[in-house]
Structures are given as structure tokens and as C-alpha cells.
Write a protein that holds these residues in place. Structure first.
Motif, PDB file in Angstrom:
ATOM      1  N   THR A  85      13.902  -8.454  -7.306  1.00  0.00           N
ATOM      2  CA  THR A  85      12.506  -8.052  -7.110  1.00  0.00           C
ATOM      3  C   THR A  85      11.529  -9.192  -7.413  1.00  0.00           C
ATOM      4  O   THR A  85      10.330  -9.014  -7.287  1.00  0.00           O
ATOM      5  CB  THR A  85      12.160  -6.847  -8.009  1.00  0.00           C
ATOM      6  N   GLU A  86      12.061 -10.339  -7.800  1.00  0.00           N
ATOM      7  CA  GLU A  86      11.241 -11.523  -8.011  1.00  0.00           C
ATOM      8  C   GLU A  86      11.451 -12.427  -6.794  1.00  0.00           C
ATOM      9  O   GLU A  86      12.590 -12.703  -6.406  1.00  0.00           O
ATOM     10  CB  GLU A  86      11.666 -12.228  -9.303  1.00  0.00           C
ATOM     11  N   VAL A 125       9.494 -10.144   0.781  1.00  0.00           N
ATOM     12  CA  VAL A 125      10.664  -9.393   1.234  1.00  0.00           C
ATOM     13  C   VAL A 125      11.098  -9.857   2.622  1.00  0.00           C
ATOM     14  O   VAL A 125      12.287 -10.033   2.903  1.00  0.00           O
ATOM     15  CB  VAL A 125      10.363  -7.883   1.245  1.00  0.00           C
ATOM     16  N   SER A 170       7.625  -0.859  -3.814  1.00  0.00           N
ATOM     17  CA  SER A 170       8.913  -0.927  -3.122  1.00  0.00           C
ATOM     18  C   SER A 170      10.033  -1.404  -4.038  1.00  0.00           C
ATOM     19  O   SER A 170      11.210  -1.156  -3.766  1.00  0.00           O
ATOM     20  CB  SER A 170       8.815  -1.842  -1.902  1.00  0.00           C
ATOM     21  N   ALA A 171       9.678  -2.087  -5.127  1.00  0.00           N
ATOM     22  CA  ALA A 171      10.698  -2.521  -6.081  1.00  0.00           C
ATOM     23  C   ALA A 171      11.353  -1.319  -6.740  1.00  0.00           C
ATOM     24  O   ALA A 171      12.536  -1.367  -7.105  1.00  0.00           O
ATOM     25  CB  ALA A 171      10.078  -3.427  -7.142  1.00  0.00           C
ATOM     26  N   TYR A 224      16.160  -6.042  -2.091  1.00  0.00           N
ATOM     27  CA  TYR A 224      14.883  -6.723  -2.224  1.00  0.00           C
ATOM     28  C   TYR A 224      13.719  -5.730  -2.162  1.00  0.00           C
ATOM     29  O   TYR A 224      13.739  -4.800  -1.347  1.00  0.00           O
ATOM     30  CB  TYR A 224      14.685  -7.742  -1.094  1.00  0.00           C
ATOM     31  N   GLY A 225      12.700  -5.956  -2.989  1.00  0.00           N
ATOM     32  CA  GLY A 225      11.495  -5.139  -2.948  1.00  0.00           C
ATOM     33  C   GLY A 225      10.525  -5.629  -3.999  1.00  0.00           C
ATOM     34  O   GLY A 225      10.943  -6.101  -5.069  1.00  0.00           O
ATOM     35  N   VAL A 226       9.240  -5.544  -3.714  1.00  0.00           N
ATOM     36  CA  VAL A 226       8.210  -5.916  -4.690  1.00  0.00           C
ATOM     37  C   VAL A 226       7.205  -4.775  -4.798  1.00  0.00           C
ATOM     38  O   VAL A 226       7.090  -3.943  -3.900  1.00  0.00           O
ATOM     39  CB  VAL A 226       7.489  -7.225  -4.293  1.00  0.00           C
ATOM     40  N   LEU A 234      20.011  -6.684  -7.706  1.00  0.00           N
ATOM     41  CA  LEU A 234      18.598  -6.342  -7.541  1.00  0.00           C
ATOM     42  C   LEU A 234      17.776  -7.613  -7.642  1.00  0.00           C
ATOM     43  O   LEU A 234      17.848  -8.337  -8.636  1.00  0.00           O
ATOM     44  CB  LEU A 234      18.172  -5.349  -8.627  1.00  0.00           C
ATOM     45  N   ALA A 248      13.960  -0.253  -4.322  1.00  0.00           N
ATOM     46  CA  ALA A 248      15.058  -1.218  -4.339  1.00  0.00           C
ATOM     47  C   ALA A 248      15.925  -1.027  -5.578  1.00  0.00           C
ATOM     48  O   ALA A 248      17.160  -1.119  -5.512  1.00  0.00           O
ATOM     49  CB  ALA A 248      14.506  -2.640  -4.286  1.00  0.00           C
ATOM     50  N   ARG A 249      15.279  -0.747  -6.705  1.00  0.00           N
ATOM     51  CA  ARG A 249      16.029  -0.517  -7.944  1.00  0.00           C
ATOM     52  C   ARG A 249      16.905   0.730  -7.815  1.00  0.00           C
ATOM     53  O   ARG A 249      18.040   0.764  -8.282  1.00  0.00           O
ATOM     54  CB  ARG A 249      15.066  -0.377  -9.120  1.00  0.00           C
TER      55      ARG A 249
END
Length: 298
Positions: free
Chosen positions: A174-175, A204, A152-153, A147-149, A172, A156-157
């Protein structure tokens, strides 16, 4: 900040100061900044340091104790042994305060210095036992949610790709809604890897808390060792980074967070052994490795 079991060694003191800064209160952060940026910090009395930081003597003492020292005198001795916490690069460079229209070479040098400082501090303060426990959990997981937006996404990727290349089932998310749906289906033995520089990113944090409620192991990569995400997680990896006028906290800690995902990736690969080697070889070929290319290029 959680109190360490013992004070840091002088050789890693600067790393611990940097790692403590993101999760510190405003007054404590000012104390840490003076300790980091003033070459003469080791010679300051508690009154002098409080004055320069614009805070109270009690805050200075609390800061020293939060770092694992019995009091400020012990912290001063460590600063002296560390060379006064003087950075390798000039203080003016490390502040990251770039003048409008300034020399581009100076901009590059400043950013490079900040990135080196952040990664070095992260490595110096990294608790290898925590990293090992996190790697154990990931290696044994049925599924790993990442998780990450925002910035931070990207981290996470990177973590998702690393897990997938090792042959793990990684997702993954991220939404925000996708993260909530995914975390609702986790179960004991699964891992939720949550990335948030501030440790307070609502989307998150909500997904991580739901994963915890479902019995999954929560692994946090964050710039705050005391934020809500750290308190929610079973294992916390702290990414240090100096926030400046032109770099928000998430950007400042990005290189450190990516470094931590690489450390985790290698630690998991060690635990998977031959299984990881096979997965890495096959994914390398699939992604266009030399022996797997079909377009005639090299």
C-alpha cells in the motif's frame, strides 16, 4: 463503457445502471441518474429524458446502446418491465443528501440503504465468467501482490488477508515505492491485484502497468469499467456505488469492493479444495481459534 453482448434482463437492469455510472462520462452519468431516480423514467420520451438530464438526444441513444440495447425504445421497454426502475427505498433517501443536524436514525437508514443498493447492484452486474477466470489465476499464482492506497488500501488489505488464509503467498503493498519494487520482480504466472475506485489512482496504475510488462496477470477491482486500470487489467471486477454529496466515490464503492474480494476468496477456495480447507483450519487456530487459544478465554 464497453457494450454488453446482450441487454441486461429487466430484473438486473437497475444493477447494470448503477454499475455503469462510475465509469460514465458526465453527460451519460446524468442520463443514468434520471433513469435510476425518476420512478416515471419509463414514460419519458427521448426528448424528455434529454431535457431532464441536461444533455442531447444523441447522448440518450448512446447511453441505451452502451447498455446493450438497440436503441432508447428498447431501453424504455426494459424500464417498464422492471417497474420503471423505481428503487425499493424512497428516492429522497437514496440520494444521500443529509441535512445538517438531521435525525441520526435517518442518517443510519440512508447509509444502510446506500450500502444495500451498492452490493446488490454489484452482484447483479457481476460477470461470473470473469470472476471464475480471476479465481483460476489467483489459485495458480506463485505470488499475489495486492496494491491499493487510501480507502482502496482497506480493500487491498482484505484481499491480502483472504489470500494468505488460503495458504497463498500474498504481499500487501500500500506504499507506492514498495508496490513498484514488488511489481518489478513479478513474472508470468504471478498475479497483481490492483484496487482503485476511480481506476485512475496513479500509484496503483503505475504498479499494475509494470506488473503487466513483467508478464504477470493483472486483476482489477475498480468502480470504473472504462478507466485506465480496467484497460490495463486482464480481469476486471466492477464495484458499483452511488457517489453522493457526503460520500466520495471510493467510500461509496467500498462495501461493493469488499464484497467482490469475498466472492474471489470463496471462488479461489473452491479451486484449491482440501488444500484450502487445511489452510483455513490452521490459520484459524493460529489466529486464536477456540482449540488454539492459550490464554484461558473462550
Amino acid at each position: 463503457m464497453p457494450v454488453p453482448a446482450q441487454p441486461p434482463h429487466p430484473g438486473t437492469l437497475r444493477a447494470h445502471l448503477l454499475a455503469a455510472a462510475p465509469g460514465a462520462t458526465a453527460s451519460t452519468a446524468r442520463v443514468l441518474r434520471v433513469l435510476l431516480d425518476d420512478p416515471a423514467a419509463a414514460h419519458l420520451t427521448v426528448t424528455d429524458l434529454a431535457g431532464r438530464a441536461g444533455t442531447s438526444e444523441a447522448t440518450v441513444v448512446r447511453t441505451a446502446r452502451s447498455l446493450g440495447f438497440a436503441g432508447y425504445p428498447q431501453l424504455r421497454l426494459a424500464l417498464a418491465a422492471a417497474g420503471g426502475a423505481e428503487p425499493e427505498e424512497p428516492v429522497a433517501l437514496l440520494t444521500g443528501d443529509l441535512a445538517e443536524g438531521g435525525d441520526l436514525a435517518a442518517v443510519v437508514a440512508t447509509l444502510a440503504a446506500l450500502e444495500r443498493e451498492a452490493v446488490s447492484a454489484t452482484a447483479g452486474a457481476l460477470d461470473v465468467a470473469v470472476l471464475a477466470a480471476a479465481a483460476d489465476a489467483v489459485a495458480a499464482a506463485r505470488v499475489v501482490d495486492c496494491y491499493g492506497v487510501g480507502v482502496s488500501a482497506l480493500v487491498a488489505r482484505h484481499a491480502d488477508l483472504g489470500a494468505a488464509r488460503l495458504g497463498l503467498l500474498s504481499r500487501l503493498r500500500t506504499e507506492p515505492h514498495a508496490a513498484l519494487v514488488s511489481s518489478a520482480l513479478l513474472r508470468p504466472g504471478d498475479v497483481a491485484l490492483a484496487v482503485s475506485s476511480s481506476g485512475r489512482t496513479r500509484e496503483v496504475l503505475t504498479a499494475a502497468r509494470q506488473a503487466r510488462e513483467r508478464g504477470a496477470t493483472v486483476l482489477a477491482i475498480t468502480g470504473s469499467s472504462t478507466g485506465p486500470l480496467a484497460r490495463t487489467a486482464d480481469h476486471v471486477l466492477v464495484a458499483a456505488g452511488r457517489e453522493t454529496a457526503h460520500r466520495a466515490g471510493a467510500t461509496a464503492g467500498r462495501a461493493s469492493a469488499l464484497f467482490l474480494t469475498d466472492c474471489l476468496h470463496v471462488a479461489v477456495a473452491q479451486r484449491l479444495g482440501g488444500e484450502a480447507v487445511t489452510a483455513l483450519r490452521e490459520t484459524y487456530r493460529a489466529a486464536g481459534g477456540r482449540r488454539g487459544r492459550t490464554d484461558g478465554t473462550r
